[in-house]
Write an enzyme that holds these catalytic residues in place. Structure first.
Site, PDB file in Angstrom:
ATOM      1  N   GLU A   4      -2.883 -14.737   2.703  1.00  0.00           N
ATOM      2  CA  GLU A   4      -1.546 -14.520   3.268  1.00  0.00           C
ATOM      3  C   GLU A   4      -0.922 -15.870   3.626  1.00  0.00           C
ATOM      4  O   GLU A   4      -1.626 -16.874   3.755  1.00  0.00           O
ATOM      5  CB  GLU A   4      -1.675 -13.725   4.574  1.00  0.00           C
ATOM      6  CG  GLU A   4      -2.500 -12.476   4.488  1.00  0.00           C
ATOM      7  CD  GLU A   4      -1.673 -11.265   4.122  1.00  0.00           C
ATOM      8  OE1 GLU A   4      -0.434 -11.346   4.246  1.00  0.00           O
ATOM      9  OE2 GLU A   4      -2.266 -10.271   3.703  1.00  0.00           O
ATOM     10  N   LYS A  10     -13.549  -4.798  10.733  1.00  0.00           N
ATOM     11  CA  LYS A  10     -14.301  -3.904   9.846  1.00  0.00           C
ATOM     12  C   LYS A  10     -15.741  -3.733  10.356  1.00  0.00           C
ATOM     13  O   LYS A  10     -16.298  -2.627  10.305  1.00  0.00           O
ATOM     14  CB  LYS A  10     -14.273  -4.455   8.415  1.00  0.00           C
ATOM     15  CG  LYS A  10     -12.862  -4.428   7.818  1.00  0.00           C
ATOM     16  CD  LYS A  10     -12.740  -5.283   6.574  1.00  0.00           C
ATOM     17  CE  LYS A  10     -11.317  -5.270   6.029  1.00  0.00           C
ATOM     18  NZ  LYS A  10     -11.099  -6.268   4.972  1.00  0.00           N
ATOM     19  N   GLY A  42      -1.987 -15.903  -4.341  1.00  0.00           N
ATOM     20  CA  GLY A  42      -1.613 -14.670  -3.641  1.00  0.00           C
ATOM     21  C   GLY A  42      -2.781 -13.933  -3.022  1.00  0.00           C
ATOM     22  O   GLY A  42      -2.621 -12.814  -2.534  1.00  0.00           O
ATOM     23  N   ILE A  76     -13.655   0.909  -1.739  1.00  0.00           N
ATOM     24  CA  ILE A  76     -15.102   1.158  -1.714  1.00  0.00           C
ATOM     25  C   ILE A  76     -15.397   2.240  -0.679  1.00  0.00           C
ATOM     26  O   ILE A  76     -15.096   2.075   0.502  1.00  0.00           O
ATOM     27  CB  ILE A  76     -15.878  -0.126  -1.333  1.00  0.00           C
ATOM     28  CG1 ILE A  76     -15.472  -1.278  -2.246  1.00  0.00           C
ATOM     29  CG2 ILE A  76     -17.376   0.124  -1.387  1.00  0.00           C
ATOM     30  CD1 ILE A  76     -16.058  -2.621  -1.827  1.00  0.00           C
ATOM     31  N   ASP A  92     -10.380 -10.277  10.502  1.00  0.00           N
ATOM     32  CA  ASP A  92     -10.284  -9.089   9.649  1.00  0.00           C
ATOM     33  C   ASP A  92     -11.687  -8.496   9.421  1.00  0.00           C
ATOM     34  O   ASP A  92     -11.898  -7.284   9.568  1.00  0.00           O
ATOM     35  CB  ASP A  92      -9.632  -9.498   8.319  1.00  0.00           C
ATOM     36  CG  ASP A  92      -9.606  -8.392   7.297  1.00  0.00           C
ATOM     37  OD1 ASP A  92      -8.711  -7.538   7.366  1.00  0.00           O
ATOM     38  OD2 ASP A  92     -10.502  -8.375   6.417  1.00  0.00           O
ATOM     39  N   VAL A 127     -11.702  -0.041   5.830  1.00  0.00           N
ATOM     40  CA  VAL A 127     -12.851  -0.908   5.535  1.00  0.00           C
ATOM     41  C   VAL A 127     -13.055  -1.001   4.029  1.00  0.00           C
ATOM     42  O   VAL A 127     -13.347   0.004   3.374  1.00  0.00           O
ATOM     43  CB  VAL A 127     -14.151  -0.393   6.186  1.00  0.00           C
ATOM     44  CG1 VAL A 127     -15.294  -1.366   5.918  1.00  0.00           C
ATOM     45  CG2 VAL A 127     -13.973  -0.189   7.673  1.00  0.00           C
ATOM     46  N   ALA A 145       9.160   6.162   6.702  1.00  0.00           N
ATOM     47  CA  ALA A 145       9.743   5.369   7.779  1.00  0.00           C
ATOM     48  C   ALA A 145       9.567   3.878   7.497  1.00  0.00           C
ATOM     49  O   ALA A 145       8.458   3.429   7.208  1.00  0.00           O
ATOM     50  CB  ALA A 145       9.082   5.723   9.109  1.00  0.00           C
ATOM     51  N   VAL A 195       0.842  -1.206   0.000  1.00  0.00           N
ATOM     52  CA  VAL A 195       0.000   0.000   0.000  1.00  0.00           C
ATOM     53  C   VAL A 195       0.878   1.256   0.000  1.00  0.00           C
ATOM     54  O   VAL A 195       0.649   2.192  -0.788  1.00  0.00           O
ATOM     55  CB  VAL A 195      -0.958  -0.004   1.216  1.00  0.00           C
ATOM     56  CG1 VAL A 195      -1.780   1.278   1.259  1.00  0.00           C
ATOM     57  CG2 VAL A 195      -1.878  -1.227   1.176  1.00  0.00           C
ATOM     58  N   GLU A 205     -10.675   5.741   5.814  1.00  0.00           N
ATOM     59  CA  GLU A 205     -11.519   5.137   4.775  1.00  0.00           C
ATOM     60  C   GLU A 205     -10.949   3.790   4.310  1.00  0.00           C
ATOM     61  O   GLU A 205     -11.692   2.827   4.068  1.00  0.00           O
ATOM     62  CB  GLU A 205     -11.621   6.092   3.577  1.00  0.00           C
ATOM     63  CG  GLU A 205     -12.473   5.604   2.431  1.00  0.00           C
ATOM     64  CD  GLU A 205     -13.944   5.448   2.814  1.00  0.00           C
ATOM     65  OE1 GLU A 205     -14.590   6.459   3.106  1.00  0.00           O
ATOM     66  OE2 GLU A 205     -14.430   4.298   2.828  1.00  0.00           O
TER      67      GLU A 205
END
Ligand code: HSE
Length: 441
Positions: free
Chosen positions: A200, A215, A197, A146, A211, A142, A55, A26, A139
């Protein structure tokens, strides 16, 4: 006559300094988009973004980074006077929490993609942002690209939201969709998700529903103006969903999806409460959520004035997540340049959190039972004794015994659980193979 200088000097473009914490999939996309869209971002913000530093924990792993930007000292980067906004895309809870709190306490706005952090620590983070009068945007936490946090925080701020429900984990949707399409087992499809992929190396957080539960906590907090933490969310993953469950659901006209369900419920005592839960759910194949395939996400919102809304798209991946981070960064930067604040944490309603036993839904109960006179009546009586009404009963021959699949009418979770415990005590019931909940349509 003296000459006057009538030439206008254009005001200098304000500069907004950004610290990026983390340079994984990301972070890389965020940096790339900031570089590629610099001019557009300047126009949209009314100020120029300048990245002051990135960092990372091990610079050797980031040879693509400008050496002038890279640092291992995240705290020193955050505290620089020329840093206005901190973007956190590290992941995990404890270390990012320390950094995000340090940033907020230093008066820097924060944009984070970290759902686990926001779901576990919303109170501390929200209070720190309010104390400092800065922004906390999330944002990307979640369903990535979207837009669903923004609509709940802003667009629906004048409405009364009753339900937020959807598929918010791409990995599990990929696995369940593939099981539905191929008839293969969970283990086979998990391996395929890992090979491609999607999953994980350690898929626990996805497949056990953690996860999605993070959310759900975030969505429920926003929707119901109530602090809902990760630990308030009832959570069941997909690792026990069998190929037989998928086939039985299909035969009955359903597909199995891992849903995050956030509802405003009214208890038997007439008290309004918030329920947030994640579990595999049978969704009718005619429902729009049933056609959400592969690793896509979709979120349904039902509000009193707005009615039903649906948000659909890419819920994971570097670029889609970076899209949401960039949107937040533009918002935070505009506020720096022009003044104003993003909406702060809103918990005024402070509704109680419902116990899972207080939730009402329908159930699909799959059992192996002895194929003998009176067994069906005995089983039906157990349901009736617990106030659970049967809707359909299907029986199949199964190795000299019978496979019995019961679908109930709506019943309280605690009544259904007591029913299952009593069924397990019956000598005629050889096994209760699965209990799955049905979508309340
Ligand atoms: N691992 C998540 C998913 C994406 O599979 O949807 C990040 O939350």
């Amino acid at each position: 006559m003296t000459a006057t200088n009538t030439a206008h000097t254009a005001p200098a473009t304000p500069v907004v300094g950004v610290a990026l914490l983390g340079h994984g999939t990301v972070g890389r996309s965020v940096l790339q988009f900031i570089g590629e869209s610099a001019n557009d971002l300047t126009h949209r913000i009314g100020g120029r973004i300048e990245v002051r530093g990135v960092a990372v924990s091990n610079p050797d792993k980031h040879p693509d980074l400008d050496p002038q930007l890279v640092t291992t000292d995240a705290k020193a980067l955050i505290e620089r006077d020329d840093v206005d906004i901190v973007v956190e895309v590290i992941g995990g809870i404890e270390y990012p929490k320390e950094l995000v709190l340090a940033a907020l306490n230093a008066g820097k706005s924060v944009v984070t993609a970290n759902k686990a952090l926001v779901a576990a620590c919303s109170a501390e983070l929200g209070e720190a942002a309010d104390r400092a009068g800065v922004d906390l945007y999330f944002e990307a936490a979640v369903a990535a690209a979207i837009p669903v946090v923004g609509p709940l925080r802003r667009s629906l701020a004048g409405d009364k939201v009753d339900t937020v429900m959807g598929i918010v984990n791409g990995t599990t949707n990929f696995i369940l969709d593939a099981m539905d399409k191929t008839g293969a087992s969970y283990d086979v499809m998990l391996q395929e998700a890992m090979d491609l992929g999607y999953a994980e190396a350690d898929p626990t957080a996805d497949v056990e529903g953690h996860d999605a539960a993070s959310k759900a906590a975030i969505l429920a907090s926003l929707a119901f103006h109530t602090r809902v933490n990760f630990s308030d969310v009832h959570c069941e993953g997909i690792s026990n969903v069998s190929a037989e469950d998928v086939a039985a659901a299909k035969a009955a006209g359903y597909t199995i999806k891992l849903l995050a369900i956030c509802e405003r419920i009214t208890t038997d005592q007439g008290e309004e409460k918030v329920s947030a839960r994640v579990h595999p759910t049978l969704v009718p194949i005619s429902h729009p959520l049933a056609s959400v395939s592969k690793s896509f996400n979709a979120v349904f919102v039902e509000a009193e004035a707005a009615g039903k809304l649906m948000f659909y798209g890419n819920g994971a991946g570097g670029a889609p997540t970076a899209s949401a981070v960039l949107g937040d960064l533009v918002g935070a930067a505009r506020n720096k340049v022009h003044g104003g604040r993003a909406p702060g944490e809103s918990t005024y309603a402070n509704l109680p959190i419902a116990d899972f036993g207080e939730v009402t839904t329908r159930y699909h109960v799959d059992m192996n039972v002895a194929d003998q006179v009176g067994v069906l009546a005995e089983i039906a009586k157990v349901f009736a004794d617990h106030g659970v009404s049967l809707r359909t009963v299907r029986q199949e021959e199964h190795d000299g015994a019978a496979r019995l699949i019961v679908v109930t009418h709506a019943a309280l979770e605690r009544d259904l659980q007591a029913t299952v415990a009593a069924l397990q005590d019956l000598s005629a019931v050889r096994s209760v193979n699965s209990v799955l909940r049905l979508h309340n349509d």
